[in-house]
Write a protein that holds these residues in place. Structure first.
Motif, PDB file in Angstrom:
ATOM      1  N   THR A 195       0.902  -0.824  -0.107  1.00 18.65           N
ATOM      2  CA  THR A 195       0.038  -0.176  -0.149  1.00 18.65           C
ATOM      3  C   THR A 195       0.576   1.272  -0.093  1.00 18.65           C
ATOM      4  OG1 THR A 195      -0.081   0.294   1.932  1.00 18.65           O
ATOM      5  CG2 THR A 195      -1.914  -1.342   0.725  1.00 18.65           C
ATOM      6  N   ILE A 196       2.365   1.179   0.924  1.00 19.42           N
ATOM      7  CA  ILE A 196       2.604   2.382   0.801  1.00 19.42           C
ATOM      8  C   ILE A 196       2.916   3.102  -1.050  1.00 19.42           C
ATOM      9  CG2 ILE A 196       5.019   2.976   1.501  1.00 19.42           C
ATOM     10  CD1 ILE A 196       4.903   1.465   4.050  1.00 19.42           C
ATOM     11  N   PRO A 197       3.863   2.107  -1.840  1.00 19.47           N
ATOM     12  CA  PRO A 197       4.245   2.726  -3.382  1.00 19.47           C
ATOM     13  C   PRO A 197       2.702   3.074  -3.827  1.00 19.47           C
ATOM     14  CG  PRO A 197       5.073   0.008  -2.846  1.00 19.47           C
ATOM     15  CD  PRO A 197       3.778   0.422  -1.594  1.00 19.47           C
ATOM     16  N   LEU A 198       1.926   2.271  -3.354  1.00 20.14           N
ATOM     17  CA  LEU A 198       0.237   3.596  -3.842  1.00 20.14           C
ATOM     18  C   LEU A 198       0.192   4.363  -3.415  1.00 20.14           C
ATOM     19  CD1 LEU A 198      -2.509   0.164  -3.258  1.00 20.14           C
ATOM     20  CD2 LEU A 198      -1.080  -0.052  -4.946  1.00 20.14           C
ATOM     21  N   ILE A 199       0.499   4.951  -2.268  1.00 16.96           N
ATOM     22  CA  ILE A 199       0.261   6.188  -1.927  1.00 16.96           C
ATOM     23  C   ILE A 199       1.140   7.219  -2.244  1.00 16.96           C
ATOM     24  CG2 ILE A 199       0.585   7.855   0.651  1.00 16.96           C
ATOM     25  CD1 ILE A 199      -0.737   4.539   1.564  1.00 16.96           C
ATOM     26  N   ILE A 200       2.036   6.520  -2.331  1.00 15.71           N
ATOM     27  CA  ILE A 200       2.971   7.234  -3.317  1.00 15.71           C
ATOM     28  C   ILE A 200       2.974   8.035  -4.416  1.00 15.71           C
ATOM     29  CG2 ILE A 200       5.850   7.604  -3.779  1.00 15.71           C
ATOM     30  CD1 ILE A 200       6.735   5.833  -1.693  1.00 15.71           C
ATOM     31  N   LEU A 201       2.362   6.545  -5.466  1.00 18.16           N
ATOM     32  CA  LEU A 201       2.103   6.797  -6.585  1.00 18.16           C
ATOM     33  C   LEU A 201       0.751   7.553  -6.905  1.00 18.16           C
ATOM     34  CD1 LEU A 201       2.635   3.513  -8.633  1.00 18.16           C
ATOM     35  CD2 LEU A 201       3.935   5.805  -9.339  1.00 18.16           C
ATOM     36  N   ALA A 202       0.338   7.631  -6.329  1.00 24.28           N
ATOM     37  CA  ALA A 202      -1.456   8.289  -6.563  1.00 24.28           C
ATOM     38  C   ALA A 202      -1.039   9.597  -5.781  1.00 24.28           C
ATOM     39  CB  ALA A 202      -2.475   7.939  -4.513  1.00 24.28           C
ATOM     40  N   CYS A 203      -0.110  10.382  -4.848  1.00 24.00           N
ATOM     41  CA  CYS A 203       0.164  12.425  -4.866  1.00 24.00           C
ATOM     42  C   CYS A 203       1.179  11.826  -5.856  1.00 24.00           C
ATOM     43  CB  CYS A 203       1.456  11.362  -3.206  1.00 24.00           C
ATOM     44  SG  CYS A 203       0.708  11.021  -1.783  1.00 24.00           S
ATOM     45  N   PHE A 204       1.762  11.813  -6.249  1.00 24.23           N
ATOM     46  CA  PHE A 204       1.931  11.744  -7.945  1.00 24.23           C
ATOM     47  C   PHE A 204       1.274  11.553  -8.426  1.00 24.23           C
ATOM     48  CE2 PHE A 204       6.634  10.436  -5.604  1.00 24.23           C
ATOM     49  CZ  PHE A 204       7.080  11.680  -6.366  1.00 24.23           C
ATOM     50  N   ALA A 205       0.396  11.006  -8.726  1.00 27.99           N
ATOM     51  CA  ALA A 205      -1.223  11.881  -9.483  1.00 27.99           C
ATOM     52  C   ALA A 205      -1.052  12.347  -9.512  1.00 27.99           C
ATOM     53  CB  ALA A 205      -1.312  10.496  -9.667  1.00 27.99           C
ATOM     54  N   ALA A 206      -1.807  13.368  -7.847  1.00 23.46           N
ATOM     55  CA  ALA A 206      -2.091  13.953  -7.785  1.00 23.46           C
ATOM     56  C   ALA A 206      -1.761  15.754  -7.809  1.00 23.46           C
ATOM     57  CB  ALA A 206      -2.577  14.370  -5.985  1.00 23.46           C
ATOM     58  N   VAL A 207       0.278  15.383  -7.863  1.00 18.81           N
ATOM     59  CA  VAL A 207       1.142  16.669  -7.766  1.00 18.81           C
ATOM     60  C   VAL A 207       1.391  17.240  -9.287  1.00 18.81           C
ATOM     61  CG1 VAL A 207       0.440  16.800  -5.600  1.00 18.81           C
ATOM     62  CG2 VAL A 207       2.653  15.937  -6.570  1.00 18.81           C
ATOM     63  N   PHE A 208       1.628  15.892  -9.878  1.00 18.64           N
ATOM     64  CA  PHE A 208       2.623  15.647 -11.252  1.00 18.64           C
ATOM     65  C   PHE A 208       2.598  16.943 -12.189  1.00 18.64           C
ATOM     66  CE2 PHE A 208       4.411  14.877 -14.897  1.00 18.64           C
ATOM     67  CZ  PHE A 208       5.203  14.561 -15.469  1.00 18.64           C
ATOM     68  N   GLY A 209       0.438  16.918 -12.266  1.00 22.18           N
ATOM     69  CA  GLY A 209       0.595  17.816 -13.341  1.00 22.18           C
ATOM     70  C   GLY A 209       0.594  18.949 -13.296  1.00 22.18           C
ATOM     71  N   PHE A 210       1.157  19.634 -12.400  1.00 24.93           N
ATOM     72  CA  PHE A 210       1.190  20.777 -11.780  1.00 24.93           C
ATOM     73  C   PHE A 210       2.397  21.402 -12.899  1.00 24.93           C
ATOM     74  CE2 PHE A 210      -1.905  20.168  -8.580  1.00 24.93           C
ATOM     75  CZ  PHE A 210      -2.416  21.210  -8.791  1.00 24.93           C
ATOM     76  N   ILE A 211       3.415  21.002 -13.681  1.00 22.11           N
ATOM     77  CA  ILE A 211       4.948  21.402 -13.964  1.00 22.11           C
ATOM     78  C   ILE A 211       4.328  21.886 -15.040  1.00 22.11           C
ATOM     79  CG2 ILE A 211       5.803  19.943 -11.840  1.00 22.11           C
ATOM     80  CD1 ILE A 211       6.819  17.978 -14.346  1.00 22.11           C
ATOM     81  N   GLY A 212       2.687  20.449 -15.918  1.00 17.41           N
ATOM     82  CA  GLY A 212       2.342  21.564 -17.020  1.00 17.41           C
ATOM     83  C   GLY A 212       1.131  22.195 -17.332  1.00 17.41           C
ATOM     84  N   MET A 213       0.641  23.123 -15.658  1.00 19.28           N
ATOM     85  CA  MET A 213       0.380  23.788 -15.697  1.00 19.28           C
ATOM     86  C   MET A 213      -0.421  25.093 -17.314  1.00 19.28           C
ATOM     87  SD  MET A 213      -1.318  24.541 -13.029  1.00 19.28           S
ATOM     88  CE  MET A 213      -1.595  26.363 -12.838  1.00 19.28           C
ATOM     89  N   PRO A 214      -1.788  25.032 -18.036  1.00 13.82           N
ATOM     90  CA  PRO A 214      -1.691  25.324 -19.180  1.00 13.82           C
ATOM     91  C   PRO A 214      -1.298  26.825 -18.959  1.00 13.82           C
ATOM     92  CG  PRO A 214      -3.716  25.176 -17.526  1.00 13.82           C
ATOM     93  CD  PRO A 214      -2.133  24.855 -17.150  1.00 13.82           C
ATOM     94  N   PRO A 215      -1.617  28.042 -20.001  1.00 15.79           N
ATOM     95  CA  PRO A 215      -0.782  28.008 -21.130  1.00 15.79           C
ATOM     96  C   PRO A 215       0.609  25.947 -21.350  1.00 15.79           C
ATOM     97  CG  PRO A 215      -0.756  29.978 -20.822  1.00 15.79           C
ATOM     98  CD  PRO A 215      -0.438  29.234 -19.477  1.00 15.79           C
TER      99      PRO A 215
END
Length: 627
Positions: free
Chosen positions: A454-474
């Protein structure tokens, strides 16, 4: 060798060392194999991170280990290209591999092939790292085949099961079709350019005739179609779910299947000089995205649903690189690797808690019993559906905005329709598994997975929640774009923008599509406002096409597999047994019969020999006088 070169070569060294040690001494290490294999990959991840920042705050470089082939004008080195594209891929591959290895310690705990599993997994990571780092087409091709081989042995890991061994063979054979085209493309490059080095090929490709550039690009793309499971060579990936679930997460969602997208991004200069080949990439990507999403809507095997989702999302990536939006394609590649790896691992956690059950019709109400798994699965589902602020929203919208602003309206509509279907089928899965009435066996003890899973799941879930911000639109002003687009700045822009619509208008359409899909799944499977059986009967043909995967496997079986099998049987029973063996055996039999007759002349009796000699002399004299 300076420190940078040393670090670069240590990145693949540790996984290779792990594969050898675990393969040779794994039976003695037993349960320690998982920890040892994981440590080697974590070290590679740390070193990859160091190289990432070296490139981010410095510049790209190449590193040569040794001269591999030096035969006249055919010269190939074992060398690496370390640039922004490769370091992003390295961090992604080694990072997710580390989490998958740690997760596997719990998932594969009681498997008799525990050490063998980690040896194979380490070997795959080594091959994938070398594929990414290669700086010439021959080295790329060697490790392209190596990751295919690793995929084959991991899909068929439980080889005692006929379905697993058949799936491994199917993956291997289908990939060979695409790889044959890839090999021809590499040969064509060398014949016409006299080199296989990336830098030399990319700097001189524009000197070739346009038709030749297009031919090379299409042949290279054939390899990408096979490895990334694009239509019509997509049929191997759903069957590949016969392998262990962590393998599905690592190889068939996050790493190997993205190699095709990486190949086109790496060869972006070749494709930018061939708009026709790029249009083929766009068409195949759009077709695959729609077909896979359409099929996923009616499947019941949770791993196969996620597998078809992978095929569909890869279609998005190919649409992006097909219109020249290479940065958007790579952004979605990394984003998808995070949330799709998460979805596969959470599916594995569900299987672990359900004693291997895969049929979502036999689940339901698991939220209260597996909260960590359920919450992380929902995060992955929201990311896949493109709901803000999760990573899939940013990466998928970057592709859809590029399609619209570059005037590819038809494929933009396809993309939005796929976004609706994607949200529908993933939340159909979530609602049926975690909510509603339980359909599980009452004697089954449903339980949450251990912390090592479950710990790897939580780590990946955190990245899935925040990673997109480095591609903020535009997107073309985002951190990710400004970092990686430097590697694509020298490509010919064959598809300039024709629109400049504000990102928030286009994003609104995408979010509405995703929310509509989630709401439709809610209406069907939570509120149960419609009679599903009645709808199946009313739309019988459409449902049958989706449920039976468009009958593509059956068509291939009828048109290709059975004729080839029958032809092989004909060659065996007629050509081989009757003609070839018949000729050889017939000659031997004739000699045997003839010799048995002739040997009677040699009977050892002197009178017979005198008689034969006399007849011969008389015959010769008669011939002499008659002549």
């Amino acid at each position: 060798m300076n420190s940078k070169d040393l670090i670069v070569w240590l990145i693949p060294f540790f996984p290779l060392l792990g594969a050898i040690l675990l393969g040779v001494f794994g039976k003695y290490l037993k349960n320690y194999s998982g920890y040892l294999g994981s440590v080697f990959i974590v070290i590679s991840f740390i070193l990859s991170t160091v190289i990432f920042f070296t490139v981010a705050y410095g510049h790209s470089f190449t590193s040569t280990l040794y001269s591999w082939i030096d035969a006249s004008y055919f010269k190939v080195n074992v060398s690496t290209t370390v640039d922004r594209l490769s370091v992003i891929m390295l961090v992604m591959v080694t990072g997710i591999s580390s989490l998958v290895h740690i997760y596997s310690i719990g998932y594969m705990k009681d498997d008799k092939g525990f050490a063998r599993y980690f040896s194979y997994l380490n070997l795959f990571v080594f091959s994938m790292i070398m594929l990414i780092m290669a700086n010439n087409f021959l080295l790329l091709y060697v490790f392209w085949e190596a990751v295919g081989f690793c995929s084959y042995i991991l899909i068929g890991f439980w080889y005692e099961k006929k379905s697993a061994s058949n799936a491994g063979k199917k993956a291997f054979i289908v990939n060979r079709i695409g790889d044959f085209g890839f090999a021809l493309g590499v040969m064509l490059i060398f014949v016409n350019m006299g080199t296989l080095s990336y830098s030399s090929v990319f700097s001189g490709i524009h000197l070739l005739p346009p038709y030749l550039i297009t031919t090379i690009a299409l042949l290279l793309f054939a390899g990408a179609v096979g490895k990334s499971a694009q239509f019509p060579l997509h049929v191997w990936l759903p069957d590949a779910m016969e392998g262990p679930t962590p393998v599905s997460a690592l190889i068939h969602a996050a790493t190997m299947v993205t190699a095709g997208v990486y190949l086109i991004a790496r060869c972006h200069i070749i494709f930018s000089y061939s708009p026709d080949a790029s249009n083929v990439v766009l068409i195949i990507g759009g077709t695959t995205a729609f077909i896979a999403a359409f099929i996923a809507m009616t499947q019941f095997d949770i791993k196969r649903i996620i597998a078809y989702s992978t095929i569909s999302q890869l279609g998005y990536m190919f649409m992006a690189v097909g219109i020249g939006s290479y940065a958007a394609g790579i952004f979605h590649l990394v984003s998808h690797a995070i949330f799709k790896g998460l979805l596969f691992l959470t599916a594995g956690s569900v299987m672990h808690g359900m004693s291997g059950e895969l049929d979502l019709r036999k689940m339901g109400g698991l939220y209260s019993k597996m909260k960590k798994t359920a919450i992380t699965f929902i995060v992955g589902g929201l990311a896949l559906s493109g709901i803000p602020p999760f990573s899939g929203f940013f990466s998928k919208d970057a592709i859809l905005a590029s399609l619209f602003n570059k005037g590819d309206y038809f494929f933009w509509i396809i993309g939005e329709l796929v976004a609706f279907m994607t949200a529908f089928y993933i939340f159909r899965l979530i609602f049926n598994v975690f909510f509603g009435e339980s359909h599980a066996d009452k004697n089954l003890h449903v339980h949450e997975s251990p912390n090592v899973m479950t710990i790897p799941l939580i780590i990946l879930a955190c990245f899935a929640a925040v990673f997109g911000f480095i591609g903020m639109p535009p997107f073309d002003h985002s951190i990710f774009y400004n970092f990686i687009n430097k590697d694509f700045a020298n490509s010919f822009n064959f598809s300039p923008a024709v629109n400049n619509y504000p990102w928030y208008l286009l994003s609104t359409v995408s979010v509405i599509a995703g929310l509509s899909g989630i709401y439709a799944a809610y209406v069907f499977y939570i509120k149960k406002s419609f009679d599903l059986e009645m709808l199946k009967k009313r739309f019988k043909t459409v449902y049958a096409l989706s449920f039976n995967k468009l009958y593509i496997d059956e068509i291939y079986d009828f048109a290709i597999v059975k004729p080839m099998k029958n032809f092989s049987v004909f060659l065996w029973r007629v050509v081989d047994s009757f003609v070839i063996d018949g000729a050889v055996n017939g000659i031997a039999q004739w000699i045997s019969v003839t010799s048995s007759k002739v040997r009677k002349v040699q009977n050892g009796m002197l009178m017979s020999y005198i008689f034969t000699l006399s007849v011969g002399v008389i015959a010769l004299l008669a011939y002499y006088f008659v002549r």
